[in-house]
Scaffold this active site. Sequence first.
Site, PDB file in Angstrom:
ATOM      1  N   GLU A   1      -0.078  -4.153  -2.521  1.00 48.82           N
ATOM      2  CA  GLU A   1      -0.306  -4.217  -0.782  1.00 48.82           C
ATOM      3  C   GLU A   1      -0.646  -2.740  -0.485  1.00 48.82           C
ATOM      4  OE1 GLU A   1       3.932  -5.357  -0.469  1.00 48.82           O
ATOM      5  OE2 GLU A   1       3.538  -7.355  -1.410  1.00 48.82           O
TER       6      GLU A   1
ATOM      7  N   LEU B   1       0.894  -9.957   1.318  1.00 48.05           N
ATOM      8  CA  LEU B   1       2.230  -9.469   1.022  1.00 48.05           C
ATOM      9  C   LEU B   1       2.978 -10.640   0.345  1.00 48.05           C
ATOM     10  CD1 LEU B   1       4.158  -7.571   3.511  1.00 48.05           C
ATOM     11  CD2 LEU B   1       5.300  -8.939   2.097  1.00 48.05           C
ATOM     12  N   SER B   2       2.580 -10.569  -1.198  1.00 43.39           N
ATOM     13  CA  SER B   2       3.375 -11.505  -1.802  1.00 43.39           C
ATOM     14  C   SER B   2       3.637 -10.907  -3.406  1.00 43.39           C
ATOM     15  CB  SER B   2       2.534 -12.810  -1.875  1.00 43.39           C
ATOM     16  OG  SER B   2       2.992 -13.822  -2.704  1.00 43.39           O
ATOM     17  N   GLU B   3       4.728 -10.453  -3.824  1.00 43.10           N
ATOM     18  CA  GLU B   3       4.795  -9.951  -4.936  1.00 43.10           C
ATOM     19  C   GLU B   3       4.520 -11.025  -6.204  1.00 43.10           C
ATOM     20  OE1 GLU B   3       6.796  -9.365  -2.421  1.00 43.10           O
ATOM     21  OE2 GLU B   3       6.207  -7.070  -2.194  1.00 43.10           O
TER      22      GLU B   3
ATOM     23  N   GLN C   1       5.404  -2.247  -4.187  1.00 35.46           N
ATOM     24  CA  GLN C   1       5.695  -0.935  -3.286  1.00 35.46           C
ATOM     25  C   GLN C   1       6.992  -0.348  -3.493  1.00 35.46           C
ATOM     26  OE1 GLN C   1       5.134  -2.014   0.857  1.00 35.46           O
ATOM     27  NE2 GLN C   1       2.754  -1.219   0.616  1.00 35.46           N
ATOM     28  N   PHE C   2       8.149  -1.124  -4.060  1.00 34.38           N
ATOM     29  CA  PHE C   2       9.278  -0.657  -4.383  1.00 34.38           C
ATOM     30  C   PHE C   2      10.006  -1.563  -5.502  1.00 34.38           C
ATOM     31  CE2 PHE C   2       8.587   0.912  -0.238  1.00 34.38           C
ATOM     32  CZ  PHE C   2       9.313   2.525  -0.300  1.00 34.38           C
TER      33      PHE C   2
ATOM     34  N   PRO D   1      11.362 -11.010  -6.068  1.00 34.43           N
ATOM     35  CA  PRO D   1      10.503 -12.233  -6.157  1.00 34.43           C
ATOM     36  C   PRO D   1       9.461 -12.338  -6.951  1.00 34.43           C
ATOM     37  CG  PRO D   1      10.510 -10.914  -4.030  1.00 34.43           C
ATOM     38  CD  PRO D   1      11.156 -10.226  -5.084  1.00 34.43           C
TER      39      PRO D   1
ATOM     40  N   HIS E   1      15.379  -0.530  -1.454  1.00 35.95           N
ATOM     41  CA  HIS E   1      14.037   0.635  -1.566  1.00 35.95           C
ATOM     42  C   HIS E   1      14.338   1.370  -2.580  1.00 35.95           C
ATOM     43  CE1 HIS E   1      12.441  -1.385   2.085  1.00 35.95           C
ATOM     44  NE2 HIS E   1      11.223  -0.512   2.156  1.00 35.95           N
TER      45      HIS E   1
END
Lengths: 326, 444
Positions: A29, A58-60, A82-83, A89, A129
Amino acid sequence: MAQLTMIQAINQALAQALDQDPAVIVFGEDVGKNGGVFRATDQLQARFGEQRVVDTPLSESAIIGSAIGLAVNGMKPVAEIQFMGFLYPAMDQLASQASRLRFRSAGRYALPLVVRAPFGGGVRTPELHADSLEALFTHTPGLKVVIPSSAYDAKGLLLQAIDDPDPVLFAEPMKLYRAIKEEVPEAPYRIPLGQARVVREGRDATVLTWGAPVWLVHKLAGQLQQERGISLEVIDLRSLIPLDEETIMHSVSKTGRALVVHEAVKTGGFGAELASRIMEKVFLYLHAPVMRVTGYDTPYPVPQVEDEWLPHEERILQAVHELLDY
Amino acid sequence: MLVEFKLPDVGEGITEGEIVRWCVSEGEMVEEDQVLAEVQTDKAVVELPSPAAGKVKRLWAEAGDVVPVGAVLVTIDSEQSATKQLETEQHPQMDRNTEIHKGEHNASSAELIAPAPGRETEQQTAHKLRSGVPLAVPSVRRLARELKVDLREVAGTGKQGRITEEDVRRYAQAREQLAAEQELAPSQMHKSGQQLVQAIQTAEEADQERVQLKGIRRAMARNMKLSLATIAHCTGFDEADATGMIRMRESMQASATEEGVRLTYLPFITKAVVYALKKHPLFNATFNEERDEILFNREINIGIAVDTPQGLVVPVIPQAGQKSILELAREIQGLSEKAREQKLTLREMQGGTFTISNIGSIGGMWATPLIQPPQVAILGVHKIYKKPVVKEDPLEGDQVVIRRVIGVSLSFDHRIIDGAQSARFMQDVIKYIESPHLLLLEAR
């Protein structure tokens, strides 16, 4: 030699990997035009094009799923999450698919994929996070878990992880992204996985740690030596799977005492695994039980109290004294 | 509230105790000060009173277990007393939790109330350790293995009676010393002989019954070994004509019986020893070898070795120098009975400055009694028997007559007492036994 921050070292490693091997592909992302949430992929899209540095939805789960597909078909994907907390998920993809492929295919297929994920506390992030979830992945057979604590190590370990034939979770302590600057050679180099680093030699007790606490423990060890003559051996594990048991056991059998410091919550944390292995291997050398200083058994707290929640100086000092006075 | 009752340090130098029997059972309601258990330490059996009223939630050891000082013996739920009902009404939530966790063996209600992270304290963990197992960290266990030291034989001086590295080394050193001393003794066998004995023992082991030494027996084994290893023993033997003492006892027996006292020979011998000790204070001293110091005791406290079914115990008559024969008789009688019933308290066994071992009622002529450190002498008193002796008479000539004599054996610490001193002391003891009326001459 250039002085680089950890994030710059990671950026350099990714650029060199993309440059050297056409099979390497970076995606996640905002990694493309934006250069990543922490700028780890800064300028990479401009340099290597949209086909090799790819912005994803935006879809892990989709990110890891795609990475698996790419890897099994001969690519070397480096996916950024990102974190680390956002890996939940994608857990199904990692634990049910990626980690099992070698086992499932009886060694016929390898899965050379790297998942990069910033993690760890002390930077006042909102919920999910800062979670340190490394134990979830060390408990997933088939995954390797690598955690650098310096700019030099970050580059060498990341290049090695990209070369590795198995899925590697490359967990980056975000507190250290810009907190340190080190000399990092320009030329690509690799640090083998599964080799711990003895940060500081000592004789009274061994402190096993990784990620951000390495620096805190290192500083404290210096203070303790100077002020009280206590000599701590500090070991940065660098990779939890594979684990450098030899270095650990050698050190603990020498000092007779072991303290594990990690940010993750205590119960079921990797510290418990270390304590248990130490018992199995060098029990008769122990002068005291293996102790742990960790996060508490709660979800990561709000910024106002996170300094208390994380292993801090006072808690580590107290544990060292308990260990020595046992 | 949960009250954890730990084995207290019931006396100086005690590191553990054996549960002789429980006087309460789990689930039973107890009052404050009610006796929970009888515990046998190295020296005596003591009753442990409850520190609180409430319900006995858990007994942490079984009868026969050896428990280190500081270990939890009993958990008492003090809320389970009169206030129980009220408390339950006020905290229905807590009660429900208790209900849910009822099946869990180790969960105490204190834990359930506060299931916070890191909730188990170090102490609680320590107390869950199996009782009877010597406490030592692994590195000490490794050392013990290397030095072939059985940790059950080592007294711990560390935290909560833990055995330290130094304890193990000290034990091994004492053992070596003992072995070296035994090697010097002429009666010792040669190495090949020892090996032969060992081989025979191994072969016979299958036919042997093993009995674990516990309590007094074990304490005796340790003390005697320490005694022989640290004291330079030397024993003198002699005989006294007991006729004077026998006559005096006979003449006094009726009066003593009226006082409710059974008069034996021992009070007379004790009195004789007391008088001799007053003249020879060196025999009433203690010796500190580390500091090369002799400490002269102001009081004369006589230890009386008593044979009991559990083993030899030595209760002490304090301030024996200030007591009459009747008083001595009464105390000896009381202490002997208590010893046989295992009712002696530690206080009654401490502070001896000189010991008398009376085995006359059993038999035997002489012995070499072992001194109780840090004392410096011990007197063995043997049976009275008839013996032909030469009675010197310058006018009518010497005659062989039958006399009743008593054998006495005096072991003394040759590091600080020499043979001549020992002989003089013995002569005084004999003098007072043979002529007990002299005791009156000097009586105060």
